[in-house]
Design a protein around this motif. Structure first.
Motif, PDB file in Angstrom:
ATOM      1  N   ILE A  27     -18.066 -43.884  32.923  1.00 45.59           N
ATOM      2  CA  ILE A  27     -18.062 -45.254  32.407  1.00 45.59           C
ATOM      3  C   ILE A  27     -19.226 -45.340  31.434  1.00 45.59           C
ATOM      4  O   ILE A  27     -20.364 -45.022  31.787  1.00 45.59           O
ATOM      5  N   ILE A  28     -18.926 -45.723  30.199  1.00 44.59           N
ATOM      6  CA  ILE A  28     -19.945 -45.819  29.153  1.00 44.59           C
ATOM      7  C   ILE A  28     -20.251 -47.290  28.928  1.00 44.59           C
ATOM      8  O   ILE A  28     -19.334 -48.100  28.753  1.00 44.59           O
ATOM      9  N   THR A  29     -21.535 -47.653  28.967  1.00 43.11           N
ATOM     10  CA  THR A  29     -21.945 -49.051  28.833  1.00 43.11           C
ATOM     11  C   THR A  29     -23.020 -49.214  27.774  1.00 43.11           C
ATOM     12  O   THR A  29     -23.754 -48.277  27.462  1.00 43.11           O
ATOM     13  N   PRO A  36     -23.018 -57.467  27.914  1.00 44.63           N
ATOM     14  CA  PRO A  36     -22.743 -56.063  28.196  1.00 44.63           C
ATOM     15  C   PRO A  36     -21.299 -55.698  27.866  1.00 44.63           C
ATOM     16  O   PRO A  36     -20.398 -56.533  27.965  1.00 44.63           O
ATOM     17  N   VAL A  37     -21.094 -54.450  27.457  1.00 48.51           N
ATOM     18  CA  VAL A  37     -19.762 -53.913  27.189  1.00 48.51           C
ATOM     19  C   VAL A  37     -19.638 -52.561  27.872  1.00 48.51           C
ATOM     20  O   VAL A  37     -20.638 -51.895  28.131  1.00 48.51           O
ATOM     21  N   GLY A  38     -18.399 -52.176  28.149  1.00 49.16           N
ATOM     22  CA  GLY A  38     -18.195 -50.884  28.777  1.00 49.16           C
ATOM     23  C   GLY A  38     -16.755 -50.441  28.695  1.00 49.16           C
ATOM     24  O   GLY A  38     -15.849 -51.248  28.472  1.00 49.16           O
ATOM     25  N   LEU A  39     -16.553 -49.145  28.891  1.00 45.81           N
ATOM     26  CA  LEU A  39     -15.217 -48.562  28.895  1.00 45.81           C
ATOM     27  C   LEU A  39     -15.216 -47.311  29.765  1.00 45.81           C
ATOM     28  O   LEU A  39     -16.262 -46.740  30.052  1.00 45.81           O
ATOM     29  N   ALA A  61     -12.285 -47.934  17.030  1.00 43.56           N
ATOM     30  CA  ALA A  61     -13.661 -48.389  16.829  1.00 43.56           C
ATOM     31  C   ALA A  61     -13.727 -49.913  16.871  1.00 43.56           C
ATOM     32  O   ALA A  61     -14.496 -50.520  16.145  1.00 43.56           O
ATOM     33  N   THR A  62     -12.924 -50.534  17.732  1.00 46.34           N
ATOM     34  CA  THR A  62     -12.938 -51.984  17.896  1.00 46.34           C
ATOM     35  C   THR A  62     -13.203 -52.311  19.362  1.00 46.34           C
ATOM     36  O   THR A  62     -13.275 -51.419  20.201  1.00 46.34           O
ATOM     37  N   GLY A  63     -13.324 -53.576  19.686  1.00 43.97           N
ATOM     38  CA  GLY A  63     -13.530 -54.006  21.076  1.00 43.97           C
ATOM     39  C   GLY A  63     -14.751 -53.359  21.684  1.00 43.97           C
ATOM     40  O   GLY A  63     -15.787 -53.195  21.039  1.00 43.97           O
ATOM     41  N   SER A  64     -14.629 -52.970  22.957  1.00 41.72           N
ATOM     42  CA  SER A  64     -15.756 -52.349  23.668  1.00 41.72           C
ATOM     43  C   SER A  64     -16.206 -51.069  22.988  1.00 41.72           C
ATOM     44  O   SER A  64     -17.407 -50.807  22.876  1.00 41.72           O
ATOM     45  N   ALA A  65     -15.258 -50.261  22.522  1.00 36.98           N
ATOM     46  CA  ALA A  65     -15.623 -49.006  21.857  1.00 36.98           C
ATOM     47  C   ALA A  65     -16.444 -49.279  20.601  1.00 36.98           C
ATOM     48  O   ALA A  65     -17.462 -48.632  20.358  1.00 36.98           O
ATOM     49  N   GLY A  66     -16.013 -50.245  19.815  1.00 41.30           N
ATOM     50  CA  GLY A  66     -16.750 -50.589  18.602  1.00 41.30           C
ATOM     51  C   GLY A  66     -18.145 -51.092  18.909  1.00 41.30           C
ATOM     52  O   GLY A  66     -19.109 -50.763  18.215  1.00 41.30           O
ATOM     53  N   ALA A  67     -18.263 -51.888  19.975  1.00 38.93           N
ATOM     54  CA  ALA A  67     -19.576 -52.405  20.367  1.00 38.93           C
ATOM     55  C   ALA A  67     -20.492 -51.274  20.819  1.00 38.93           C
ATOM     56  O   ALA A  67     -21.684 -51.259  20.490  1.00 38.93           O
ATOM     57  N   SER A  89     -10.976 -50.750  36.398  1.00 40.18           N
ATOM     58  CA  SER A  89     -11.342 -52.026  35.770  1.00 40.18           C
ATOM     59  C   SER A  89     -11.811 -51.829  34.336  1.00 40.18           C
ATOM     60  O   SER A  89     -11.436 -52.576  33.440  1.00 40.18           O
ATOM     61  N   PHE A  90     -12.633 -50.807  34.116  1.00 40.84           N
ATOM     62  CA  PHE A  90     -13.177 -50.575  32.780  1.00 40.84           C
ATOM     63  C   PHE A  90     -12.160 -49.919  31.845  1.00 40.84           C
ATOM     64  O   PHE A  90     -12.391 -49.838  30.652  1.00 40.84           O
ATOM     65  N   ALA A  91     -11.025 -49.476  32.404  1.00 44.18           N
ATOM     66  CA  ALA A  91      -9.947 -48.912  31.588  1.00 44.18           C
ATOM     67  C   ALA A  91      -8.876 -49.955  31.272  1.00 44.18           C
ATOM     68  O   ALA A  91      -7.969 -49.682  30.497  1.00 44.18           O
ATOM     69  N   THR A  92      -8.989 -51.142  31.878  1.00 39.13           N
ATOM     70  CA  THR A  92      -7.972 -52.178  31.736  1.00 39.13           C
ATOM     71  C   THR A  92      -8.519 -53.340  30.924  1.00 39.13           C
ATOM     72  O   THR A  92      -9.510 -53.968  31.315  1.00 39.13           O
TER      73      THR A  92
END
Length: 169
Positions: A27-29, A36-39, A61-67, A89-92
């Motif tokens: 999980i990357i945050t 906070p953001v994460g995926l 490169a949008t949403g959580s990934a972009g952040a 959860s972080f994948a959904t």
């Protein structure tokens, strides 16, 4: 470049091949001005020891990934089976993230931290490379925070699976 690429036979075969190739789960945050953001990522790999570096990819490169790509630093949490619901959860998209029940704290440097992760790697991006609709990130590891060792979590055939702990042998 098209925003919705047409799947090719080779691309579909590659997806099928990797669907049955187990990958570790992370999980990357990151902390952003908006919170906070994460995926969840299954593409994390070590690259070098000197300098300490890892790599991973994100599919857009949008949403959580972009952040995360825009953040000065981020934390890559290598997680165990006890975190499989958290990984889901972080994948959904739209799922609950960073709730008190999930056990998140903040590092002194501000990034969200899951202290029960087997290891948390505080990083900064060295290079990003666009490849089709994905972005590959090569990151310098600034700090390694160790946690509790449990049963490793892998992703295979679109599901999370636990492996026996190294201490079970």
């Amino acid at each position: 470049m098209s925003t919705n690429p047409v799947p090719t036979p080779v691309g579909e075969a590659l997806k099928a091949a990797f669907r049955t190739h187990p990958a570790g789960v992370a999980i990357i945050t990151a902390s952003t001005p908006d919170g906070p953001v994460g995926l969840t990522a299954s593409s994390v790999a070590s690259v070098a020891v000197d300098p300490a570096a890892i790599m991973f990819s994100v599919t857009r490169a949008t949403g959580s990934a972009g952040a995360i790509l825009s953040a000065d630093t981020f934390v890559v949490h290598l997680i165990d089976d006890e975190h499989s619901a958290l990984a889901q959860s972080f994948a959904t998209s739209g799922a609950d993230r960073f709730t008190p029940e999930q056990g998140w704290t903040a590092l002194d440097t501000g990034e969200p931290h899951l202290d029960t992760a087997r290891a948390a790697l505080r990083c900064r991006a060295l290079h990003t490379i666009a490849v089709g609709t994905s972005t590959v990130v090569i990151a310098e590891v600034l700090e390694v925070l160790t946690g509790t060792q449990g049963r490793p979590l892998v992703y295979v055939d679109r599901r999370f699976h636990a492996l026996p702990s190294a201490h079970d042998n």
